[in-house]
Design an enzyme around this catalytic site. Structure first.
Site, PDB file in Angstrom:
ATOM      1  N   GLY A  47       0.794  -1.254  -0.015  1.00 57.73           N
ATOM      2  CA  GLY A  47      -0.031  -0.190  -0.039  1.00 57.73           C
ATOM      3  C   GLY A  47       0.817   1.280   0.038  1.00 57.73           C
ATOM      4  CB  SER A  48       3.857   2.184   1.392  1.00 57.06           C
ATOM      5  OG  SER A  48       3.337   2.437   2.658  1.00 57.06           O
ATOM      6  CB  SER A  53       7.274   2.872   5.236  1.00 59.03           C
ATOM      7  OG  SER A  53       6.656   2.044   6.504  1.00 59.03           O
ATOM      8  CB  SER A  60       3.811   0.836   9.828  1.00 54.70           C
ATOM      9  OG  SER A  60       5.032   0.150   8.971  1.00 54.70           O
ATOM     10  CB  THR A  74       7.757  -1.728   5.696  1.00 60.66           C
ATOM     11  OG1 THR A  74       6.477  -1.508   6.222  1.00 60.66           O
ATOM     12  CG2 THR A  74       8.153  -2.320   4.710  1.00 60.66           C
ATOM     13  NE  ARG A 123      -6.801  -3.133   2.293  1.00 61.14           N
ATOM     14  CZ  ARG A 123      -6.715  -3.502   3.831  1.00 61.14           C
ATOM     15  NH1 ARG A 123      -5.326  -3.411   4.395  1.00 61.14           N
ATOM     16  NH2 ARG A 123      -7.564  -4.269   4.323  1.00 61.14           N
ATOM     17  CD  GLU A 135      -3.109  -5.414   0.846  1.00 63.67           C
ATOM     18  OE1 GLU A 135      -3.039  -5.080   2.191  1.00 63.67           O
ATOM     19  OE2 GLU A 135      -2.787  -4.759  -0.126  1.00 63.67           O
ATOM     20  CG  HIS A 150       1.884  -8.250 -28.089  1.00 64.01           C
ATOM     21  ND1 HIS A 150       2.218  -8.296 -29.400  1.00 64.01           N
ATOM     22  CD2 HIS A 150       1.321  -7.230 -27.701  1.00 64.01           C
ATOM     23  CE1 HIS A 150       1.883  -7.202 -29.935  1.00 64.01           C
ATOM     24  NE2 HIS A 150       1.403  -6.289 -29.071  1.00 64.01           N
ATOM     25  CE  LYS A 165       4.080  -5.781   6.822  1.00 61.05           C
ATOM     26  NZ  LYS A 165       3.475  -4.418   6.722  1.00 61.05           N
TER      27      LYS A 165
HETATM   28  C1  F6R Z   1      -1.925  -3.092   4.439  1.00 56.82           C
HETATM   29  C2  F6R Z   1      -1.271  -3.003   3.151  1.00 56.82           C
HETATM   30  C3  F6R Z   1       0.178  -3.296   2.959  1.00 56.82           C
HETATM   31  C4  F6R Z   1       1.297  -2.510   3.591  1.00 56.82           C
HETATM   32  C5  F6R Z   1       2.656  -3.221   3.244  1.00 56.82           C
HETATM   33  C6  F6R Z   1       3.894  -2.038   3.743  1.00 56.82           C
HETATM   34  O1  F6R Z   1      -2.989  -2.330   4.597  1.00 56.82           O
HETATM   35  O2  F6R Z   1      -1.694  -2.250   2.395  1.00 56.82           O
HETATM   36  O3  F6R Z   1       0.156  -3.711   1.471  1.00 56.82           O
HETATM   37  O4  F6R Z   1       1.189  -1.265   2.977  1.00 56.82           O
HETATM   38  O5  F6R Z   1       2.788  -4.405   4.065  1.00 56.82           O
HETATM   39  O6  F6R Z   1       3.507  -1.918   5.154  1.00 56.82           O
HETATM   40  P1  F6R Z   1       3.726  -0.218   5.267  1.00 56.82           P
HETATM   41  O7  F6R Z   1       2.788   0.586   4.254  1.00 56.82           O
HETATM   42  O8  F6R Z   1       3.368  -0.023   6.807  1.00 56.82           O
HETATM   43  O9  F6R Z   1       5.248   0.249   4.766  1.00 56.82           O
END
Ligand code: F6R
Length: 350
Positions: free
Chosen positions: A39-40, A81, A83, A86, A133, A218, A234, A328
């Site tokens: 999502g980032s 990121s 959070s 990551t 996301r 998701e 193709h 994770k």
């Molecule tokens: C969860 C999501 C995931 C996170 C990914 C990276 O909603 O979309 O795809 O975005 O695991 O984590 P962040 O975004 O915290 O770096």
């Protein structure tokens, strides 16, 4: 997740303001890399598509532990990121610092914010407590604004104004209060239910198709795939040839645009004709608006609504991503993130 879709126009509006007070005193970059995962990362993909025909600087999205070989002091690196925790993204931050890149960080906090502040790198703080996301506007919209500050693009505000207007329309048309008969996203969710949707995009709808697909994954917890024209002509189309029974499990969603180039329009029509022999479930999502940002956002918003309605139909909570969280947690045991953090601490002089 549904309230995020309903409130999308407000989130875009707020997100557009985030970069305004941030001071970014870098020279014009020669290359741009957006680093992030899931999502980032998708905001970077959208930036790449949006900028393709207007910014003469190559933009790449990096979903790796390290930067590509060309990254150097002339490279602008967005480290994104949600959070701020990551592993892969922190590892790229470390690499970007070592290579003396021009760094701009985006997060809701975590280690990324901590180290951005320690290293005096510009950091854009986005609201916390949401699923990454769901914060797409906050992770994407500040980037065009930063590129405008660096003199690479102009008139972003006008595009944002139209985007917000169009999103208000899309949000109202697909709102939970509207019955399925007059609600496009609810109808689409009902139509693709029980299938693996394949989303076909083109041009600046490349990452939009990818976002549509990942939202099915998701939010709806549904397998999905995405492809783009003309490339899918193709290879992908041959895959349906002898698929008869198998093809029944799929549906295809074509992203359409009233101004789509004639060569793409012809390809879409011929493709529909050919694959309809195998796949009965073909649908179209038409974008709204005039400028590319509004058009892209209108399809994203429709896809977000559709994925949430599909989750509702499947009696699934769209918000938690159990498998992702579990993965994770398991990977924490490798100690790799701690190693990266220790190296960052050393660089920050701790
Ligand atoms: C969860 C999501 C995931 C996170 C990914 C990276 O909603 O979309 O795809 O975005 O695991 O984590 P962040 O975004 O915290 O770096």
């Amino acid at each position: 997740m549904l309230s995020f879709c309903v409130e999308a126009p407000k989130h875009y509006e707020d997100a557009a303001k985030i970069a305004k007070p941030v001071n970014v005193s870098y020279p014009k970059p020669q290359t741009i890399i957006v680093c992030g995962m899931g999502g980032s990362a998708i905001g970077g993909e959208l930036l790449k598509d949006w900028a393709r025909d207007r910014i003469a600087v190559p933009i790449e999205v990096c979903r790796e532990y390290s930067l590509p070989a060309y990254a150097n002091k002339d490279t602008l690196v967005f480290v994104v990121s949600y959070s701020g925790e990551t592993e892969e993204t922190l590892s790229v931050l470390l690499d970007a610092i070592k290579r003396k890149c021009m760094i701009v960080c985006i997060s809701s906090g975590g280690k990324l914010r901590e180290f951005a502040e320690k290293m005096n790198s510009p950091h854009l703080l986005v609201p916390s407590g949401m699923a990454p996301r769901a914060t797409l506007p906050y992770l994407f919209m500040p980037m065009p604004a930063i590129l405008e500050k660096l003199g690479l693009v102009s008139d972003v505000d006008a595009e944002i104004a139209e985007t917000i207007k169009i999103l208000k329309q899309v949000s109202a048309e697909n709102s939970p209060q509207k019955e399925a008969a007059s609600n496009f996203s609810k109808t689409l969710a009902l139509s693709v239910n029980g299938t693996v949707p394949a989303v076909y995009g083109f041009g600046f709808y490349r990452a939009v198709a990818q976002r549509f697909k990942t939202q099915f994954n998701e939010n709806s917890k549904n397998p999905a795939k995405w492809e783009i024209f003309p490339e899918l002509n193709h290879n992908e189309i041959v895959g349906w040839e002898a698929a008869k029974e198998f093809a029944k499990s799929f549906s295809v969603i074509f992203i359409r645009d009233a101004d789509e180039p004639i060569e793409i329009r012809q390809r879409i029509e011929v493709t529909k004709e050919l694959i309809s022999r195998e796949i009965g479930k073909l649908f179209e999502v038409w974008s709204k608006g005039k400028n590319s940002l509004a058009k892209m956002s209108s399809v994203i918003c429709t896809g977000d609504f559709t994925s949430v309605y599909l989750a509702v139909l499947r009696r699934i909570d769209p918000t938690p991503v159990k498998t992702l969280a579990l993965l994770k947690e398991k990977l924490k045991q490798t100690g790799l993130k701690e190693k990266v953090v220790r190296e960052l601490q050393k660089l920050a002089g701790e």
